[in-house]
Motif scaffolding. Structure first.
Motif, PDB file in Angstrom:
ATOM      1  N   LEU A 210       0.816  -1.224   0.000  1.00 55.43           N
ATOM      2  CA  LEU A 210       0.000   0.000   0.000  1.00 55.43           C
ATOM      3  C   LEU A 210       0.847   1.271   0.000  1.00 55.43           C
ATOM      4  CD1 LEU A 210      -2.892  -1.109   2.378  1.00 55.43           C
ATOM      5  CD2 LEU A 210      -3.120  -0.477  -0.029  1.00 55.43           C
ATOM      6  N   PRO A 211       1.710   1.493   1.017  1.00 50.35           N
ATOM      7  CA  PRO A 211       2.522   2.715   0.972  1.00 50.35           C
ATOM      8  C   PRO A 211       3.485   2.723  -0.205  1.00 50.35           C
ATOM      9  CG  PRO A 211       3.291   1.270   2.727  1.00 50.35           C
ATOM     10  CD  PRO A 211       1.996   0.695   2.225  1.00 50.35           C
ATOM     11  N   GLY A 212       3.983   1.539  -0.570  1.00 59.87           N
ATOM     12  CA  GLY A 212       4.916   1.475  -1.685  1.00 59.87           C
ATOM     13  C   GLY A 212       4.309   1.972  -2.981  1.00 59.87           C
ATOM     14  N   THR A 213       3.094   1.555  -3.265  1.00 56.23           N
ATOM     15  CA  THR A 213       2.438   1.955  -4.508  1.00 56.23           C
ATOM     16  C   THR A 213       2.084   3.440  -4.497  1.00 56.23           C
ATOM     17  OG1 THR A 213       1.478  -0.269  -4.583  1.00 56.23           O
ATOM     18  CG2 THR A 213       0.606   1.334  -6.127  1.00 56.23           C
ATOM     19  N   VAL A 214       1.736   3.976  -3.328  1.00 55.08           N
ATOM     20  CA  VAL A 214       1.444   5.408  -3.226  1.00 55.08           C
ATOM     21  C   VAL A 214       2.707   6.236  -3.455  1.00 55.08           C
ATOM     22  CG1 VAL A 214       0.796   7.249  -1.629  1.00 55.08           C
ATOM     23  CG2 VAL A 214      -0.578   5.167  -1.744  1.00 55.08           C
ATOM     24  N   HIS A 215       3.797   5.849  -2.811  1.00 54.41           N
ATOM     25  CA  HIS A 215       5.002   6.680  -2.819  1.00 54.41           C
ATOM     26  C   HIS A 215       5.655   6.780  -4.188  1.00 54.41           C
ATOM     27  CE1 HIS A 215       5.864   6.550   1.788  1.00 54.41           C
ATOM     28  NE2 HIS A 215       4.623   6.902   1.498  1.00 54.41           N
ATOM     29  N   ILE A 216       5.453   5.797  -5.023  1.00 59.28           N
ATOM     30  CA  ILE A 216       6.034   5.855  -6.365  1.00 59.28           C
ATOM     31  C   ILE A 216       5.578   7.107  -7.100  1.00 59.28           C
ATOM     32  CG2 ILE A 216       6.135   4.709  -8.604  1.00 59.28           C
ATOM     33  CD1 ILE A 216       7.773   3.362  -6.375  1.00 59.28           C
ATOM     34  N   TRP A 217       4.342   7.547  -6.866  1.00 53.52           N
ATOM     35  CA  TRP A 217       3.797   8.710  -7.567  1.00 53.52           C
ATOM     36  C   TRP A 217       4.465  10.009  -7.147  1.00 53.52           C
ATOM     37  CZ3 TRP A 217       1.265   7.575 -11.742  1.00 53.52           C
ATOM     38  CH2 TRP A 217       0.603   6.349 -11.818  1.00 53.52           C
ATOM     39  N   LEU A 218       5.175   9.998  -6.029  1.00 51.70           N
ATOM     40  CA  LEU A 218       5.906  11.199  -5.611  1.00 51.70           C
ATOM     41  C   LEU A 218       7.004  11.566  -6.610  1.00 51.70           C
ATOM     42  CD1 LEU A 218       6.116  10.320  -1.843  1.00 51.70           C
ATOM     43  CD2 LEU A 218       5.204  12.474  -2.712  1.00 51.70           C
ATOM     44  N   LEU A 219       7.431  10.634  -7.415  1.00 52.99           N
ATOM     45  CA  LEU A 219       8.459  10.910  -8.406  1.00 52.99           C
ATOM     46  C   LEU A 219       7.940  11.767  -9.556  1.00 52.99           C
ATOM     47  CD1 LEU A 219      10.181   7.406  -8.592  1.00 52.99           C
ATOM     48  CD2 LEU A 219      11.000   9.451  -7.399  1.00 52.99           C
ATOM     49  N   VAL A 220       6.614  11.797  -9.738  1.00 51.41           N
ATOM     50  CA  VAL A 220       6.048  12.548 -10.866  1.00 51.41           C
ATOM     51  C   VAL A 220       5.061  13.621 -10.439  1.00 51.41           C
ATOM     52  CG1 VAL A 220       6.380  10.649 -12.501  1.00 51.41           C
ATOM     53  CG2 VAL A 220       4.241  10.796 -11.206  1.00 51.41           C
TER      54      VAL A 220
END
Length: 303
Positions: A210-220
């Motif tokens: 859950l947090p992993g999939t959310v945090h990926i979007w911080l790159l964009v």
């Protein structure tokens, strides 16, 4: 940009692409999911030792039941925001995580079909939910995804690049760990922070995605408003996860090398989220307070 555009000879209107609105299907799915999440939190977090009698399958030790309950509590907060908010970008990055979560639990259910309590109302509810919800949630993404026009809120700020990269790295580790536990649960059995079975290893792995999939979007996406309400949901989960560790500390396997890092990571993550949340919220409010003065100064340089 107009909020609506006319379509068809009958003069009917439909939401314009890029209006940042939350579509009716998205709201409807939130309404559908919330009662199930609420019931699961009560059963798993309130009665973790009674899953053999009350839940869709027997979860041992009770700490694992509370971990899943904590994830569902965060889900309640998230879907309440889906109902409460009027801007899609504020909840957008939570939906890919929820789609992956629901899909993995559906797969785990099929793989461990023999572990479930057939005929029990909670099993019927569980099986129905995870048969239907991945499709519905994917439909939400398809219908609502392009509504985000990439603009910040009126009261907003940006998350600095170093912080976003650090959170993305943390997220990537969490996501990778979760996927390893899910697809190769044997690596965690006997070596995790508490006792796991193949099914519960997959469940814990699913929670970690859950947090992993959310945090990926911080790159964009650097907008604070795109993560503010999702981080609230993650903090709700972290509070309950840390409480579960305290309440079930006798179930922790301190002889295993990963136990101390897992416990420390949970507590540090909660503090880090809280500090980041307070900092970004304060920065956003300060920027909003300064904006009127800046506009007045531009119109009247002597102001």
């Amino acid at each position: 940009m107009a909020d609506h555009e006319t379509g068809g000879s009958e003069g009917r209107t439909r939401p314009a692409r890029g209006d940042d609105g939350i579509r009716p299907l998205t709201k409807a799915v939130a309404v559908l999911v919330l009662p199930f999440l609420a019931a699961a939190v009560v059963l798993l977090y309130g009665f973790p030792a009674d899953t053999e009698r009350l839940f869709a399958w027997t979860i041992q030790p009770p700490l694992t039941a509370m971990v899943l309950g904590a994830a569902y509590a965060g889900g309640i907060w998230f879907f309440l925001q889906v109902l409460r908010q009027d801007r899609w970008h504020r909840v957008r990055h939570g939906f890919p995580a929820v789609v992956l979560f629901a899909t993995l639990l559906a797969i785990a259910t099929v793989l461990h079909w023999d572990r479930f309590h057939f005929g029990h109302i909670s099993f019927i509810t569980w099986a129905t939910l995870y048969l239907v919800s991945p499709v519905l949630l994917l439909g939400v993404l398809v219908v609502n995804w392009r509504a985000d026009r990439g603009r910040p809120d009126a009261v907003d700020t940006t998350i600095s690049r170093p912080v976003r990269i650090l959170l993305a790295i943390f997220g990537a580790v969490s996501l990778a760990t979760g996927l390893v536990l899910f697809f190769n649960p044997a690596v965690a059995i006997g070596s995790w922070a508490w006792e796991l079975t193949p099914l519960t290893a997959r469940v814990v792995g699913t929670v970690l995605t859950l947090p992993g999939t959310v945090h990926i979007w911080l790159l964009v996406d650097s907008r604070w408003s795109a993560f503010r309400w999702i981080f609230q949901a993650q903090m709700v989960s972290l509070v309950l996860l840390n409480l579960a560790v305290v309440l079930c500390r006798d179930q922790l396997l301190w002889e295993n090398a990963v136990t101390l890092p897992v416990v420390v990571t949970l507590s540090v993550a909660l503090v880090a989220y809280a500090v980041l949340y307070l900092y970004c919220d304060r920065r956003a409010r300060r920027g909003a307070e300064q904006a009127p003065h800046t506009r007045r100064s531009a119109v009247n340089p002597e102001a």
